[in-house]
Design an enzyme around this catalytic site. Structure first.
Site, mmCIF file in Angstrom:
data_model
loop_
_atom_site.group_PDB
_atom_site.id
_atom_site.type_symbol
_atom_site.label_atom_id
_atom_site.label_comp_id
_atom_site.label_asym_id
_atom_site.label_seq_id
_atom_site.Cartn_x
_atom_site.Cartn_y
_atom_site.Cartn_z
ATOM 1 N N TYR A 157 0.852 -1.204 0.000
ATOM 2 C CA TYR A 157 0.000 0.000 0.000
ATOM 3 C C TYR A 157 0.884 1.249 0.000
ATOM 4 O O TYR A 157 0.708 2.148 -0.844
ATOM 5 C CB TYR A 157 -0.896 -0.028 1.244
ATOM 6 C CG TYR A 157 -1.767 1.199 1.430
ATOM 7 C CD1 TYR A 157 -3.001 1.312 0.795
ATOM 8 C CD2 TYR A 157 -1.364 2.256 2.255
ATOM 9 C CE1 TYR A 157 -3.807 2.431 0.966
ATOM 10 C CE2 TYR A 157 -2.159 3.378 2.431
ATOM 11 C CZ TYR A 157 -3.384 3.460 1.788
ATOM 12 O OH TYR A 157 -4.182 4.577 1.959
ATOM 13 N N ALA A 158 1.838 1.307 0.923
ATOM 14 C CA ALA A 158 2.691 2.499 1.042
ATOM 15 C C ALA A 158 3.476 2.732 -0.245
ATOM 16 O O ALA A 158 3.656 3.878 -0.681
ATOM 17 C CB ALA A 158 3.637 2.349 2.230
ATOM 18 N N ALA A 159 3.929 1.659 -0.880
ATOM 19 C CA ALA A 159 4.708 1.799 -2.119
ATOM 20 C C ALA A 159 3.842 2.380 -3.235
ATOM 21 O O ALA A 159 4.290 3.249 -3.991
ATOM 22 C CB ALA A 159 5.270 0.442 -2.538
HETATM 23 P P1 NAD Z 1 -13.092 3.950 1.447
HETATM 24 O O1 NAD Z 1 -12.829 2.494 1.422
HETATM 25 O O2 NAD Z 1 -14.077 4.505 2.423
HETATM 26 O O3 NAD Z 1 -13.499 4.441 -0.016
HETATM 27 C C1 NAD Z 1 -12.818 4.008 -1.162
HETATM 28 C C2 NAD Z 1 -13.762 4.093 -2.339
HETATM 29 O O4 NAD Z 1 -13.062 3.617 -3.514
HETATM 30 C C3 NAD Z 1 -14.996 3.212 -2.193
HETATM 31 O O5 NAD Z 1 -16.151 3.946 -2.522
HETATM 32 C C4 NAD Z 1 -14.752 2.053 -3.151
HETATM 33 O O6 NAD Z 1 -15.935 1.488 -3.672
HETATM 34 C C5 NAD Z 1 -13.921 2.755 -4.226
HETATM 35 N N1 NAD Z 1 -13.152 1.790 -5.016
HETATM 36 C C6 NAD Z 1 -12.365 0.783 -4.570
HETATM 37 N N2 NAD Z 1 -11.869 0.079 -5.598
HETATM 38 C C7 NAD Z 1 -12.342 0.668 -6.726
HETATM 39 C C8 NAD Z 1 -12.192 0.380 -8.116
HETATM 40 N N3 NAD Z 1 -11.482 -0.668 -8.531
HETATM 41 N N4 NAD Z 1 -12.814 1.191 -9.010
HETATM 42 C C9 NAD Z 1 -13.578 2.244 -8.595
HETATM 43 N N5 NAD Z 1 -13.753 2.550 -7.284
HETATM 44 C C10 NAD Z 1 -13.153 1.775 -6.367
HETATM 45 O O7 NAD Z 1 -11.648 4.628 1.647
HETATM 46 P P2 NAD Z 1 -11.182 6.071 2.139
HETATM 47 O O8 NAD Z 1 -10.562 5.905 3.463
HETATM 48 O O9 NAD Z 1 -12.247 7.083 1.929
HETATM 49 O O10 NAD Z 1 -9.972 6.302 1.124
HETATM 50 C C11 NAD Z 1 -10.021 7.191 0.034
HETATM 51 C C12 NAD Z 1 -8.606 7.372 -0.481
HETATM 52 O O11 NAD Z 1 -7.801 7.966 0.543
HETATM 53 C C13 NAD Z 1 -7.905 6.070 -0.850
HETATM 54 O O12 NAD Z 1 -7.093 6.265 -1.982
HETATM 55 C C14 NAD Z 1 -7.052 5.777 0.358
HETATM 56 O O13 NAD Z 1 -5.959 4.968 0.049
HETATM 57 C C15 NAD Z 1 -6.643 7.180 0.765
HETATM 58 N N6 NAD Z 1 -6.219 7.340 2.157
HETATM 59 C C16 NAD Z 1 -7.028 6.964 3.180
HETATM 60 C C17 NAD Z 1 -6.605 7.195 4.479
HETATM 61 C C18 NAD Z 1 -7.478 6.861 5.667
HETATM 62 O O14 NAD Z 1 -6.967 6.937 6.795
HETATM 63 N N7 NAD Z 1 -8.718 6.515 5.492
HETATM 64 C C19 NAD Z 1 -5.361 7.783 4.726
HETATM 65 C C20 NAD Z 1 -4.571 8.123 3.657
HETATM 66 C C21 NAD Z 1 -5.008 7.909 2.356
#
Ligand code: NAD
Length: 253
Positions: A157-159
Site C-alpha cells: 500500500y505504502a509503495a
Molecule cells: P473507502 O474504502 O471509504 O473508499 C474508497 C472508495 O473507492 C470506495 O467507494 C470504493 O468502492 C472505491 N473503489 C475501490 N476500488 C475501486 C475500483 N477498482 N474502481 C472504482 N472505485 C473503487 O476509503 P477512504 O478511506 O475514503 O480512502 C479514500 C482514499 O484515501 C484512498 O485512496 C485511500 O488509500 C486514501 N487514504 C485513506 C486514508 C485513511 O486513513 N482513510 C489515509 C490516507 C489515504
C-alpha cells in the site's frame, strides 16, 4: 460545509472512489463550491446515493478503475454529458494494513497496484488530452501519510501511495506547459470504512494520542485541501504533496 464559497463555479470535476468515505465527501465539498461533479465508483448503488445527495449538479458513473478500456470509455461518455473535465481527483483506493511481507501474495500485490496506482494513471491519461486542448487543468492524486513515513504491514500500500506522489512530480513537469497543475494530498489517518475494516476503531482512536494535534483528521480536513488545490488560488502550485495529518509526519527542508 461553507456554501458561500463558489470558487469552483463553472468547473467540471471528476472524483474516483466517490461512493464512500473521503471520495464521497470530496464530491460534496467540490459541489458545494459550485463545481459540476462526476462521481465515479465501482459500487453502483453507493455512487448513485452520492449523486442523489448532491442533486442536479452531480453525475453518477459506475466504473471499475482497474478495467482500463471501460474506465476510459465511461470518462469520455461522462465528459460528453457534462462537459470537459477541469479537475480530476484520483481517490479510488483499497487498503492494505495488516499484511506482513511474507503474507502479500502476487494476487494481493497486483490488486493493490491495479487499483491504487494503475487506475490513477489511466484515469489521468483519459482527461489529459482535453485539458491540453483547453490549456487548463488540475490533477489531484490522493496519496497517504504512509508514502512519506512508511507503513509496517502495509508495504505494498505504502509503495503504491509513494508512486502516486512520484507521478505528481513527473506529471507536474510534463504538463506545466499546458497550464495543468498536478499535486497530491497525502491524508493522515481518517476514520472511514477502509480504516475501520483494516485496523479497527480502537486502533484508530489510539492513534490520536500519537498525533501532535491530539486528534485524527476529519473528512472535511482532507476535502478542504482537495478543494484548495482545485481552486484558482493554487494556479501556480504544482508538483507538491500537501499532507493534512495533524503533525503526524513532518518532512521538508
Ligand atoms: P473507502 O474504502 O471509504 O473508499 C474508497 C472508495 O473507492 C470506495 O467507494 C470504493 O468502492 C472505491 N473503489 C475501490 N476500488 C475501486 C475500483 N477498482 N474502481 C472504482 N472505485 C473503487 O476509503 P477512504 O478511506 O475514503 O480512502 C479514500 C482514499 O484515501 C484512498 O485512496 C485511500 O488509500 C486514501 N487514504 C485513506 C486514508 C485513511 O486513513 N482513510 C489515509 C490516507 C489515504
Amino acid at each position: 460545509m461553507d456554501n458561500s464559497n463558489k470558487s469552483l463555479q463553472g468547473k467540471v470535476a471528476l472524483v474516483t472512489g466517490a461512493g464512500h468515505g473521503m471520495g464521497r465527501n470530496h464530491v460534496m465539498m467540490l459541489a458545494s463550491r459550485g463545481a459540476t461533479v462526476i462521481a465515479l465508483d465501482l459500487d453502483r448503488e453507493a455512487v448513485a446515493k452520492t449523486a442523489k445527495a448532491i442533486g442536479g449538479e452531480c453525475l453518477a458513473v459506475a466504473a471499475d478503475v482497474t478495467d482500463i478500456p471501460a474506465l476510459q470509455a465511461a470518462i469520455a461518455e461522462a465528459a460528453m454529458k457534462v462537459g470537459p473535465i477541469d479537475i480530476l481527483v484520483n481517490n479510488a483506493g483499497i487498503g492494505g494494513q495488516g499484511l506482513a511481507i511474507e503474507d502479500i501474495d502476487e494476487t494481493t500485490f497486483d490488486a493493490m497496484v491495479a487499483v491504487n496506482m494503475k487506475g490513477s494513471f489511466f484515469a489521468t491519461q483519459a482527461v489529459i488530452p482535453a485539458m491540453k486542448e483547453r490549456r487548463y487543468g488540475k490533477v489531484i492524486n490522493i496519496s497517504s501519510n504512509f508514502a512519506m513515513g512508511g507503513a509496517a504491514f502495509a508495504s505494498h500500500y505504502a509503495a503504491c501511495k509513494s508512486a502516486l506522489s512520484g507521478f505528481v512530480k513527473s506529471w507536474a513537469r510534463e504538463l506545466a506547459p499546458w497550464n495543468i497543475a498536478v499535486n497530491a494530498v497525502a491524508p493522515g489517518i481518517i476514520e472511514t470504512e477502509m480504516t475501520l475494516n483494516s485496523i479497527g476503531k480502537e486502533r484508530i482512536d489510539g492513534m490520536a494520542t500519537e498525533i501532535p494535534m491530539g486528534r485524527i483528521g476529519t473528512l472535511d480536513d482532507i476535502s478542504w485541501a482537495v478543494a484548495w488545490l482545485a481552486s484558482k488560488e493554487t494556479d501556480f502550485l504544482t508538483g507538491q504533496v500537501l499532507s493534512p495529518n495533524g503533525g503526524a509526519t513532518i518532512v521538508g527542508i
